[in-house]
Design an enzyme around this catalytic site. Structure first.
Site, PDB file in Angstrom:
ATOM      1  N   GLU A   1      18.864 -26.010 -29.278  1.00 36.85           N
ATOM      2  CA  GLU A   1      18.736 -24.546 -29.362  1.00 36.85           C
ATOM      3  C   GLU A   1      17.608 -24.278 -28.279  1.00 36.85           C
ATOM      4  O   GLU A   1      16.766 -24.843 -27.913  1.00 36.85           O
ATOM      5  CB  GLU A   1      18.335 -24.125 -30.665  1.00 36.85           C
TER       6      GLU A   1
ATOM      7  N   ASN B   1      19.546 -19.635 -34.682  1.00 35.19           N
ATOM      8  CA  ASN B   1      19.204 -18.346 -34.812  1.00 35.19           C
ATOM      9  C   ASN B   1      19.338 -17.704 -33.378  1.00 35.19           C
ATOM     10  O   ASN B   1      19.854 -16.434 -33.459  1.00 35.19           O
ATOM     11  CB  ASN B   1      17.653 -18.027 -35.360  1.00 35.19           C
TER      12      ASN B   1
ATOM     13  N   ASN C   1      26.013 -18.645 -36.818  1.00 29.62           N
ATOM     14  CA  ASN C   1      25.121 -19.251 -37.635  1.00 29.62           C
ATOM     15  C   ASN C   1      24.328 -18.363 -38.798  1.00 29.62           C
ATOM     16  O   ASN C   1      23.956 -17.265 -38.550  1.00 29.62           O
ATOM     17  CB  ASN C   1      24.424 -19.742 -36.434  1.00 29.62           C
ATOM     18  N   GLU C   2      24.247 -19.196 -40.020  1.00 28.70           N
ATOM     19  CA  GLU C   2      23.549 -18.533 -41.057  1.00 28.70           C
ATOM     20  C   GLU C   2      23.513 -17.303 -41.478  1.00 28.70           C
ATOM     21  O   GLU C   2      22.600 -16.575 -41.580  1.00 28.70           O
ATOM     22  CB  GLU C   2      21.852 -18.833 -40.682  1.00 28.70           C
TER      23      GLU C   2
ATOM     24  N   TYR D   1      16.532 -28.249 -44.931  1.00 31.58           N
ATOM     25  CA  TYR D   1      15.213 -28.806 -44.492  1.00 31.58           C
ATOM     26  C   TYR D   1      14.448 -29.152 -45.457  1.00 31.58           C
ATOM     27  O   TYR D   1      14.404 -28.275 -46.490  1.00 31.58           O
ATOM     28  CB  TYR D   1      14.704 -27.722 -43.529  1.00 31.58           C
TER      29      TYR D   1
ATOM     30  N   GLU E   1      22.853 -28.647 -39.441  1.00 32.62           N
ATOM     31  CA  GLU E   1      21.604 -28.585 -39.299  1.00 32.62           C
ATOM     32  C   GLU E   1      20.689 -29.338 -40.661  1.00 32.62           C
ATOM     33  O   GLU E   1      21.122 -29.109 -41.812  1.00 32.62           O
ATOM     34  CB  GLU E   1      20.888 -27.123 -39.454  1.00 32.62           C
TER      35      GLU E   1
ATOM     36  N   GLN F   1      15.994 -30.781 -34.311  1.00 26.07           N
ATOM     37  CA  GLN F   1      16.841 -30.729 -33.155  1.00 26.07           C
ATOM     38  C   GLN F   1      16.536 -31.896 -32.342  1.00 26.07           C
ATOM     39  O   GLN F   1      16.102 -32.997 -32.992  1.00 26.07           O
ATOM     40  CB  GLN F   1      16.222 -29.457 -32.277  1.00 26.07           C
TER      41      GLN F   1
END
Length: 506
Positions: A29, A74, A176-177, A248, A296, A357
């Protein structure tokens, strides 16, 4: 706490599924130093003619990553793909709202594809589309620019930019999200489901063979979790191939035993999304199965980031600042290995996964601008799983001593899976979650023609806080374990306290 032996039996008649190589994907990212001074640093002593750091490239190859998701995250919800193509010196500088940074666009779409080619043929593009501030038209333009061979304005533009061959991007993330209020262009499930369906339908008109990922929940803790998936899939079920999951983990309130058992949550997240997707399929009377893209996942000390944002200067928009540069301990690496085990245990439905990442940002590889690159503790479990975790996942049902955790109740001390390679060899991946006691392990081997222990390696340390740093980059590495034996159709081993273990049998 019981010190009794943990046990399970392996039998080739009982399998979970084939491991998709994309399970060992990663994520790049435009965030912090992942790209700039991570992958891309033209002034670095090891940089090639394209500005790619060769020391980093060597480590990326050693890590064994496959699909690499890009450019966010993001970041993608404010991304204009046109900014990232054409002559680098004339690309616009933009404010990135996601990470309060200035984006130079010196590294863009063409550079990303060139980087993947340098990593090797296993490194497959996985492109995220901006459905936050943009929509169907821009998605189609990007698809045409990237993938159409020639003869249209956008494909000819790509050729004029120096890329004669199409990029051949097969896997696309539809935003994304989008369930997250933090996301630029955040949407309700109904709003997102509609735009995702419209985008998917149109992209399939250009190429019916594209593989599309709809946004699932950003975590199982989201207040809209499961209802979000059900609503989105009701709109997109026949148009997409995957629903995404993000997770996460970090210790909370000093509760280390719950942190070490994080994979309990990850496995329940996977199983709950499978149940939700299959429920929608049943309602629609569809024979199709939606697979999962866990695109992720990692250990991430998000509380450190929250602290940073509180103290950030609102007038400051730096270029490639040092953000999210978590330095991982042995304990973090054992939890990380357990998360890999959770993914492998669900290889029948989790067919894409991306470690978030790749470099510097919550990453297995760290760099110093103008200086060295080195492996974090988490590098080793990923590299070993990618190397030896290819083939058929065998069904592992453990009989293990347990301990009580504040967050997840009673948790097995043993977390394990096993993968059988094409050559008949078997690799057992196992974590001992006890911080204080070794765990004897017995594995019954039915119908498997195995005669020897090739290797038993463990990542463990008398100091669970040991870590690799710029000053001491090789402090932590896996070590060989003695005494592991294969006799009379059974494997016996002892797993050190708080350890990630790889036991290879042939």
């Amino acid at each position: 706490m019981s010190t009794r032996t943990a046990r399970f039996t392996l039998d080739p008649a009982f399998t979970v599924g084939e491991v998709d190589p994309r399970l060992f994907g990663s994520f790049v990212e435009h965030l912090g130093r992942c790209v700039y001074t991570g992958i891309f640093e033209p002034d670095h002593p090891t940089a090639d003619e394209d500005g790619i750091r060769q020391d980093v490239l060597d480590l990326v190859r050693e890590l064994g990553v496959t699909a690499i998701r890009y450019p966010g995250g993001n970041f993608v919800s404010g991304y204009k793909w046109e900014d990232s193509v054409g002559p680098a010196e004339s690309r616009p500088r933009r404010l990135d709202l996601a990470w309060r940074s200035t984006e130079t666009n010196r590294f863009g779409l063409s550079e990303y594809i060139a980087f993947l080619k340098k990593v090797g043929p296993q490194a497959e593009p996985m492109m995220a589309i901006n459905l936050g501030t943009r929509g169907v038209a821009e998605a189609l333009e990007l698809q045409e620019y990237a993938n159409h061979p020639s003869g249209t304005t956008l494909s000819e533009q790509r050729i004029a930019h120096g890329d004669k061959d199409p990029f051949g991007i097969k896997v696309w993330c539809l935003g994304n999200e989008m369930d997250g209020p933090w996301q630029t262009g955040h949407k309700t499930a109904e709003e997102y489901g509609r735009i995702a369906a419209e985008t998917a339908r149109a992209m399939r008109q250009i190429d019916s063979g594209v593989e599309l990922v709809a946004c699932g929940s950003s975590s199982q803790a989201m207040p809209t979790f499961a209802a979000w998936e059900a609503t989105v899939l009701q709109e997109t079920y026949d148009l997409v191939d995957y629903i995404s999951l993000h997770a996460y983990y970090q210790p909370r309130d000093g509760d280390l035993d719950s942190f070490i058992a994080s994979a309990v949550d990850m496995e329940s997240f996977i199983e709950n999304v499978v149940a939700t997707a299959d429920h929608v399929g049943a309602r629609l009377k569809s024979k199709k199965k939606i697979n999962l893209s866990f695109d992720e996942w990692n250990v991430w000390y998000t509380s450190d980031w929250e602290e940073h944002t509180k103290n950030a200067d609102p007038a400051d928009w730096p270029e490639a600042p040092r953000l999210l540069e978590d330095n991982y301990s042995v304990m973090d690496a054992v939890v990380f290995g357990s998360l890999l085990i959770a993914l492998l245990r669900h290889a029948d439905r989790v067919t894409v996964a991306c470690l978030a990442q790749l470099v510097n940002v919550i990453a297995p590889i760290m760099t110093e601008p103008g200086g060295p690159a080195w492996r974090q503790t988490t590098f080793f479990p990923f590299a070993q799983a990618s190397k030896y975790g290819r083939g058929q996942v065998l069904d592992v049902r453990v009989d293990s001593p347990t301990h009580e955790t504040r967050q997840y109740g009673e948790a097995d001390l043993l977390h394990a899976t096993a993968v059988r390679g094409e050559d008949g060899s078997v690799t057992v991946f196992a974590v001992n979650r006890s911080r204080t006691e070794s765990l004897p392990l017995q594995v019954g081997l039915n119908g498997l023609d195995l005669t020897s222990v090739v290797e038993h390696s463990a990542l463990a340390d008398t100091d669970p806080d040991a870590r690799n740093t710029l000053g001491d980059p090789e402090r932590v590495a896996p070590h060989e374990v003695e005494g592991t034996a294969l006799q009379d159709g059974a494997l016996t081993a002892v797993l050190e306290p708080l350890s990630w273990n790889v036991i290879r049998l042939a």
